[in-house]
Scaffold this active site. Structure first.
Site, mmCIF file in Angstrom:
data_model
loop_
_atom_site.group_PDB
_atom_site.id
_atom_site.type_symbol
_atom_site.label_atom_id
_atom_site.label_comp_id
_atom_site.label_asym_id
_atom_site.label_seq_id
_atom_site.Cartn_x
_atom_site.Cartn_y
_atom_site.Cartn_z
ATOM 1 N N CYS A 2 0.835 -1.190 0.000
ATOM 2 C CA CYS A 2 0.000 0.000 0.000
ATOM 3 C C CYS A 2 0.874 1.246 0.000
ATOM 4 O O CYS A 2 2.086 1.168 -0.131
ATOM 5 C CB CYS A 2 -0.916 -0.001 1.223
ATOM 6 S SG CYS A 2 -1.859 -1.542 1.419
ATOM 7 N N ILE A 53 -4.803 -7.357 -0.182
ATOM 8 C CA ILE A 53 -4.235 -8.656 -0.519
ATOM 9 C C ILE A 53 -4.741 -9.744 0.433
ATOM 10 O O ILE A 53 -5.047 -10.856 0.012
ATOM 11 C CB ILE A 53 -2.683 -8.612 -0.449
ATOM 12 C CG1 ILE A 53 -2.133 -7.520 -1.377
ATOM 13 C CG2 ILE A 53 -2.080 -9.972 -0.787
ATOM 14 C CD1 ILE A 53 -2.337 -7.763 -2.840
ATOM 15 N N GLY A 80 3.133 -3.339 3.283
ATOM 16 C CA GLY A 80 3.913 -4.560 3.186
ATOM 17 C C GLY A 80 3.095 -5.791 3.493
ATOM 18 O O GLY A 80 1.865 -5.789 3.400
ATOM 19 N N GLU A 81 3.779 -6.865 3.850
ATOM 20 C CA GLU A 81 3.140 -8.120 4.233
ATOM 21 C C GLU A 81 3.948 -8.771 5.346
ATOM 22 O O GLU A 81 5.182 -8.779 5.306
ATOM 23 C CB GLU A 81 3.070 -9.098 3.049
ATOM 24 C CG GLU A 81 2.303 -8.599 1.838
ATOM 25 C CD GLU A 81 0.809 -8.494 2.047
ATOM 26 O OE1 GLU A 81 0.306 -9.014 3.072
ATOM 27 O OE2 GLU A 81 0.142 -7.888 1.193
ATOM 28 N N SER A 370 9.406 -13.165 -6.989
ATOM 29 C CA SER A 370 10.588 -12.943 -7.818
ATOM 30 C C SER A 370 11.836 -13.375 -7.045
ATOM 31 O O SER A 370 11.772 -13.694 -5.862
ATOM 32 C CB SER A 370 10.680 -11.473 -8.231
ATOM 33 O OG SER A 370 11.642 -11.281 -9.241
#
Length: 640
Positions: A2, A53, A80-81, A370
């Site tokens: 975000c 998410i 973030g996560e 990635s």
């Protein structure tokens, strides 16, 4: 993933800034097109753009949380996560703390109440967050261990402002009295290294909270910054015959990291190049999503594309594969828009194809995995083999070494052996500056006549080297890259370019549990048998297809050398240089002469030219107000 923006005022005037924050939020809507909201009291104002998410229907921000006796004590904004949020939530529930959502945001607030500032040591993920404690009237800011997520900060007499993107602080500058004059020291560092090193930005009054750091500030007080994460490569010898135990530990921790990075309530895909890192991540992700989509990009020019290798890998792994080919015209047209998204220039040509493949991926998924960070953690850059080739110089007596150094200085450029003598007779602190230095000082002075020797790359690298004196040579190079190239280039483009497309990028190699294993790998198992990342390659033998496992590293090849010398970009570059109003910074006739030398084959100046061109375009956007990129954030579906 975000965008956050906030302000702590010095004199309880935060409500006066609420409308200014609301007006600034749209310029980073790309970071969070799924919703926006604000919070304000006398001390703080928080603004937030959400890319949902996890827990799509709830976990809205700014989030207010507190224990049962004080349910509105904390207000949090978080970008973030947190991948271990499920485990942390169960631990905190057992401690008697309440939860009202199923997302990871609430876990940070509850963890902060339970552990205080040490909550950062419990978080496994990527994050930049701000917590306002209304009881102690203090603001806590934190950034993840490796610097995956950004945090810009500006402090003035009015207070302390912070944001995920610098451009939102520029919008508050007049109201807050932020100094927006250009930082010439940072300009020299940028031209020297191709990126602006942390904590600098190109604006004097705006800095960055460094990776692995947290900070506390109260109204009218000074920002107190603390480094909580101090990476150390401490090699642990592996007894002969027991190497497989290490390889198995690497395999297991990567499997666990990818599994946790797959946690999402939306579709997760994976980028896939021709290299071992992204291929390993995609192969492991496929175990959790049988319908995994993979994405790659390349160019039509032969030798500058890994599309065919990536397609072969996708077939071997069993993923549905999507390719985006980028033309020189598309490339040039996208550069101004990309420089706007970056906030400060990064002179990495691979930014542009990444932008296009991210845009393509966002049509299908909301999250991609990635392979960033594998080279820094596991010893993947070819230059890491240099200590082996220079080992004979360690036996040369000091007086002779000094003489050889003088000899290397007088040998003409291009003479065989000159470079070996130069590097072999210098200490590592002088010869290795990371992966990105474009100019030596003579070349730098040609385009920046005011450049100061005391501001060269060593001003950035010296204090980092001072932290690694007890490490082996390869570990010292890795340590330097963690604090320079990785967080200055690799992670800036990973965040900014993917978020430009409202796409969350996750990097399972850059996980603190993976680092705990990687930091212990001994020197001889990083660059063994003439290769790089030897231990990682052994760990991935049953995961990565054979055609990739021992393939040499290419990076992300972009045909910039050919394009700048040919019809594709020569005229475009010439026009950019002539139009730029940077005569007080660059010797523009010298830059134009450099471009002509490049076209005529006198010297390959492509990296140096691109460094200057990127800055000139950035300057045209943010300083001259001459270039106006078209920025349009599509209305993506929330739950793609």
């Amino acid at each position: 993933m975000c965008g956050l923006l906030g302000l702590l005022t010095s004199n309880q005037t935060a409500n006066q800034y609420l409308e200014a924050v609301r007006e600034a939020l749209p310029c980073m809507r790309h970071r969070g097109p799924d919703g926006t909201d604000t919070f304000a009291n006398d001390d703080v104002v928080f603004g937030f753009n959400r890319l949902s998410i996890i827990d799509l229907a709830h976990s809205h921000q700014p989030l207010t949380w507190g224990p049962e006796e004080d349910p509105e004590r904390y207000t949090l904004t978080f970008n973030g996560e947190i991948y271990n949020y499920i485990e942390l939530r169960e631990e905190l529930k057992a401690a008697g703390l309440p939860f009202h959502t199923t997302g990871d945001t609430e876990t940070i607030a509850a963890g902060f109440h339970h552990w205080g500032e040490n909550v950062v040591d419990h978080l496994r993920g990527m994050f930049a967050f701000a917590i306002w404690d209304s009881k102690s009237r203090s603001l806590f800011l934190a950034r993840d261990q490796f610097g995956i997520k950004p945090m810009f900060i500006a402090t003035t007499e009015a207070g302390t402002a912070f944001s995920s993107e610098k451009k939102t602080l520029l919008a508050l500058a007049e109201r807050m009295g932020i100094d927006l004059s250009l930082d010439r020291r940072a300009i020299e560092h940028y031209v020297d290294l191709q990126y602006v090193p942390e904590p600098e930005t190109l604006h004097q009054g705006i800095r960055r909270l460094e990776s692995g750091c947290c900070a506390t500030v109260s109204p009218g007080g000074e920002l107190a910054v603390r480094r909580y994460f101090k990476p150390r490569f401490h090699a642990t010898p592996v007894p002969k015959g027991q190497e497989q135990d290490l390889f198995d530990r690497i395999t297991n921790v990567l499997e666990d990291s990818v599994a946790k990075h797959m946690r999402a309530d939306v579709t997760v895909g994976s980028f896939l190049s021709g290299g071992i890192d992204s291929t390993a991540i995609a192969a492991l992700a496929k175990r959790h999503n049988p319908k995994l989509l993979t994405f790659t990009t390349g160019f039509e020019r032969e030798g500058y594309s890994e599309v065919d290798v990536a397609a072969e890998s996708a077939a071997a792994i069993g993923t549905e594969h999507i390719v985006k080919i980028v033309s020189p015209e598309e490339y040039a047209d996208a550069v101004p828009k990309i420089m706007w998204y970056l906030d400060d220039p990064v002179a990495d040509p691979s930014l542009v194809p990444l932008y296009f493949v991210a845009a393509e991926a966002r049509k299908h998924v909301k999250v991609v995995l990635s392979g960033e960070g594998a080279d820094e953690l596991f010893g993947g850059y070819t230059i890491y083999k240099e200590p082996l080739s220079l080992k004979p110089f360690e036996k040369v007596p000091a007086p002779l070494l000094k003489g050889l150094r003088r000899l290397s200085a007088v040998l003409p450029d291009g003479v065989k052996g000159k470079s070996l003598l130069e590097r072999g007779t210098q200490p590592m602190e002088d010869r290795y500056y990371g992966n990105a230095r474009s100019f030596n000082f003579k070349q730098l002075n040609r385009v920046l006549p005011w450049a100061k020797p005391e501001w060269d790359h060593r001003e950035v690298t010296r204090p980092i080297y001072a932290q690694s004196t007890e490490m082996d040579p390869v570990a010292r190079m890795q340590h330097l890259d963690l604090f320079t190239w990785m967080r200055g280039d690799i992670l800036v483009k990973a965040d900014k370019i993917n978020m430009a497309n409202s796409l969350e990028l996750r990097v399972p190699f850059l996980d603190k549990e993976v680092f705990r294993v990687a930091e212990s790998i001994p020197y001889d198992l990083k660059i063994a048998h003439g290769t790089t990342k030897y231990a990682l390659r052994k760990a991935l033998e049953n995961i990565v297809p054979a055609h990739v496992l021992h393939r040499r590293k290419l990076g992300f090849p972009v045909p910039m050398r050919h394009w700048l010398a040919g019809d594709e970009l020569y005229g475009w570059a010439q026009d950019q240089i002539k139009a730029s109003q940077t005569d007080d910074i660059f010797d523009k006739p010298a830059v134009l002469e450099m471009l002509k030398e490049h076209r005529d084959g006198v010297s390959d100046h492509s990296r140096r030219l691109w460094t200057v061109l990127a800055f000139m375009i950035w300057h045209g956007i943010f300083i001259e107000d001459r270039i106006h990129p078209t920025i349009d954030t599509p209305d993506y579906p929330v739950d793609i």
